[in-house]
Scaffold this active site. Sequence first.
Site, PDB file in Angstrom:
ATOM      1  N   SER A  85      22.201  67.474  32.522  1.00  0.00           N
ATOM      2  CA  SER A  85      21.239  67.304  33.442  1.00  0.00           C
ATOM      3  C   SER A  85      20.417  66.444  33.064  1.00  0.00           C
ATOM      4  O   SER A  85      19.466  65.712  34.157  1.00  0.00           O
ATOM      5  CB  SER A  85      20.576  68.285  34.264  1.00  0.00           C
ATOM      6  OG  SER A  85      19.441  68.411  33.860  1.00  0.00           O
ATOM      7  N   THR A 205      16.676  67.889  35.675  1.00  0.00           N
ATOM      8  CA  THR A 205      16.313  67.808  35.752  1.00  0.00           C
ATOM      9  C   THR A 205      14.735  68.330  34.625  1.00  0.00           C
ATOM     10  O   THR A 205      14.823  69.185  34.790  1.00  0.00           O
ATOM     11  CB  THR A 205      15.737  66.837  36.363  1.00  0.00           C
ATOM     12  OG1 THR A 205      15.805  66.293  37.160  1.00  0.00           O
ATOM     13  CG2 THR A 205      14.060  65.959  36.817  1.00  0.00           C
ATOM     14  N   THR A 223      15.258  62.804  33.723  1.00  0.00           N
ATOM     15  CA  THR A 223      16.538  62.779  33.990  1.00  0.00           C
ATOM     16  C   THR A 223      17.739  61.977  34.011  1.00  0.00           C
ATOM     17  O   THR A 223      17.819  61.119  33.669  1.00  0.00           O
ATOM     18  CB  THR A 223      16.795  63.213  35.963  1.00  0.00           C
ATOM     19  OG1 THR A 223      17.375  64.107  35.901  1.00  0.00           O
ATOM     20  CG2 THR A 223      16.545  61.724  36.651  1.00  0.00           C
ATOM     21  N   ARG A 233      22.375  54.131  41.744  1.00  0.00           N
ATOM     22  CA  ARG A 233      21.393  55.260  42.849  1.00  0.00           C
ATOM     23  C   ARG A 233      20.280  55.810  41.832  1.00  0.00           C
ATOM     24  O   ARG A 233      19.794  55.758  40.944  1.00  0.00           O
ATOM     25  CB  ARG A 233      22.126  56.597  43.607  1.00  0.00           C
ATOM     26  CG  ARG A 233      21.181  57.917  43.867  1.00  0.00           C
ATOM     27  CD  ARG A 233      20.762  58.604  42.879  1.00  0.00           C
ATOM     28  NE  ARG A 233      20.481  59.774  43.614  1.00  0.00           N
ATOM     29  CZ  ARG A 233      20.118  61.405  42.935  1.00  0.00           C
ATOM     30  NH1 ARG A 233      19.784  61.087  41.938  1.00  0.00           N
ATOM     31  NH2 ARG A 233      19.116  61.845  43.932  1.00  0.00           N
ATOM     32  N   VAL A 234      18.728  55.653  42.597  1.00  0.00           N
ATOM     33  CA  VAL A 234      17.622  55.977  41.717  1.00  0.00           C
ATOM     34  C   VAL A 234      17.313  57.162  42.724  1.00  0.00           C
ATOM     35  O   VAL A 234      17.097  57.291  43.947  1.00  0.00           O
ATOM     36  CB  VAL A 234      16.839  55.142  42.261  1.00  0.00           C
ATOM     37  CG1 VAL A 234      15.345  55.764  41.199  1.00  0.00           C
ATOM     38  CG2 VAL A 234      17.288  54.167  41.107  1.00  0.00           C
ATOM     39  N   GLY A 235      16.983  58.264  41.756  1.00  0.00           N
ATOM     40  CA  GLY A 235      16.712  59.569  42.615  1.00  0.00           C
ATOM     41  C   GLY A 235      14.528  59.601  42.098  1.00  0.00           C
ATOM     42  O   GLY A 235      14.512  58.217  42.288  1.00  0.00           O
ATOM     43  N   ASP A 236      14.174  60.786  42.258  1.00  0.00           N
ATOM     44  CA  ASP A 236      12.739  60.967  42.806  1.00  0.00           C
ATOM     45  C   ASP A 236      12.111  60.316  41.156  1.00  0.00           C
ATOM     46  O   ASP A 236      10.890  60.226  40.726  1.00  0.00           O
ATOM     47  CB  ASP A 236      12.460  61.790  43.384  1.00  0.00           C
ATOM     48  CG  ASP A 236      12.735  63.032  42.739  1.00  0.00           C
ATOM     49  OD1 ASP A 236      14.151  63.494  42.281  1.00  0.00           O
ATOM     50  OD2 ASP A 236      12.647  64.624  42.902  1.00  0.00           O
ATOM     51  N   THR A 256      12.187  69.019  40.316  1.00  0.00           N
ATOM     52  CA  THR A 256      13.462  69.106  40.454  1.00  0.00           C
ATOM     53  C   THR A 256      14.251  68.998  41.559  1.00  0.00           C
ATOM     54  O   THR A 256      14.288  70.122  42.574  1.00  0.00           O
ATOM     55  CB  THR A 256      14.002  70.076  39.613  1.00  0.00           C
ATOM     56  OG1 THR A 256      13.924  71.286  39.998  1.00  0.00           O
ATOM     57  CG2 THR A 256      13.299  69.601  37.768  1.00  0.00           C
ATOM     58  N   GLY A 257      15.688  68.917  41.752  1.00  0.00           N
ATOM     59  CA  GLY A 257      16.305  68.795  42.758  1.00  0.00           C
ATOM     60  C   GLY A 257      16.389  68.136  43.444  1.00  0.00           C
ATOM     61  O   GLY A 257      16.581  67.097  42.684  1.00  0.00           O
ATOM     62  N   GLY A 259      16.655  64.777  44.829  1.00  0.00           N
ATOM     63  CA  GLY A 259      15.612  63.543  44.953  1.00  0.00           C
ATOM     64  C   GLY A 259      15.279  62.966  46.430  1.00  0.00           C
ATOM     65  O   GLY A 259      14.415  62.672  46.250  1.00  0.00           O
TER      66      GLY A 259
HETATM   67  N1  ASP Z   1      15.455  64.952  40.714  1.00  0.00           N
HETATM   68  C1  ASP Z   1      16.675  64.597  40.373  1.00  0.00           C
HETATM   69  C2  ASP Z   1      17.291  63.390  41.115  1.00  0.00           C
HETATM   70  O1  ASP Z   1      17.553  63.706  42.770  1.00  0.00           O
HETATM   71  C3  ASP Z   1      17.916  65.995  39.814  1.00  0.00           C
HETATM   72  C4  ASP Z   1      17.609  67.474  39.906  1.00  0.00           C
HETATM   73  O2  ASP Z   1      16.188  66.565  39.226  1.00  0.00           O
HETATM   74  O3  ASP Z   1      18.108  67.680  39.771  1.00  0.00           O
HETATM   75  O4  ASP Z   1      17.553  62.385  40.503  1.00  0.00           O
END
Ligand code: ASP
Length: 358
Positions: A85, A205, A223, A233-236, A256-257, A259
């Site tokens: 990850s 992450t 991450t 794609r860009v997450g948080d 994490t989780g 985004g």
């Molecule tokens: N938060 C991260 C994202 O959405 C992924 C993750 O933390 O699992 O890219």
Amino acid sequence: MSSNRREFLLKAAAAGTGALLTSSFPDVLRGGTPEEGSPGPLVISSANGIEAVKKAMEVIRAGGEALDGVIAGVNIVEDDPNDTSVGYGGLPNEDGVVELDAAVMHGPTHRAGAVASIRNIKNPSKVARMVMERSDHVLLVGEGALRFARAHGFPEENLLTDKAREIWLRWKETMSTQDDWLPPHTPEDRNIGALLEPYLRHYGTIHCSAIDVKGNISCVTTTSGLAFKIPGRVGDSPIIGAGLYADNEVGSAGSTGRGEANLANCSSVMIVEWMRLGKSPEEACLAACQRIVAHTRMARLRFDDIHPSFDVIFYAMNRSGVYGSASIYSGRSMAVHDGAGARLVPCASLYPRPASLK
Ligand code: ASP
């Protein structure tokens, strides 16, 4: 060339040589002297960061500032091919290409740096720091981020391990509804796209925050993002205020989780601001979970009228050295090193974990 300019360039080149390894801040910019009763050092991270918090503590105890510590800590996870990850060995996008996101925030100077969708660079957290220290920008993406990294001497390498490629191939062979493309739909539609199949699609992450011996605070999140994401794609994680935030006067938070939920809720800055208003780190993390639950209005993202079909986990510390964490669903933990050793601590949560959720 005037001698002043030549001297400046020579000094800048000398600073650049060591910049990959250590801070280039002169001491005077590091945020002053320890406060009376300064609580540091303290390091917290997501649960995959036991080795990271140990490393960060070692660096801080040896005189490094919090930012040196958290980056050295997460580099261990970025370099680990078995963590699918983060960094090297991270699961790729839907085309089979690994694209990484990372950001850092430096409390004493309230500066930030980030890279998103960067390819071929194992340690995006170091590039994020370089963006902060050696550009007038906060966020570089894609090809521009890679060129900036190249200019600063970061080596390029193939980040796709055989293990990650095999997992991607299984997804590719069976994907049907297991991707992120949605047909037109209404807020009430449920069977739009698939819920994330626990083994094949996953989030993951590392976030790490620390207070150093001077009582200064910094943090990092790095991450490979959502597995098999749409390219670009860009997450948080690289977004200041969403995937991480630090304010030297208050504390630090990260996540994490899923985004997308943090991007739409600016969760990390909310946590820090709630702590400023007097909430404990755990209370602030729980409030961020509640805010996401309240704002998750699309039926396709809910099991029922209340419960989201995804999880988000928050980690926070305040400048007094109190830490806390929370997730929407039970069963999560965070890593902590407060000087007495590294350990996992359970997260608070809003609801028991449903069996269908990983
Ligand atoms: N938060 C991260 C994202 O959405 C992924 C993750 O933390 O699992 O890219």
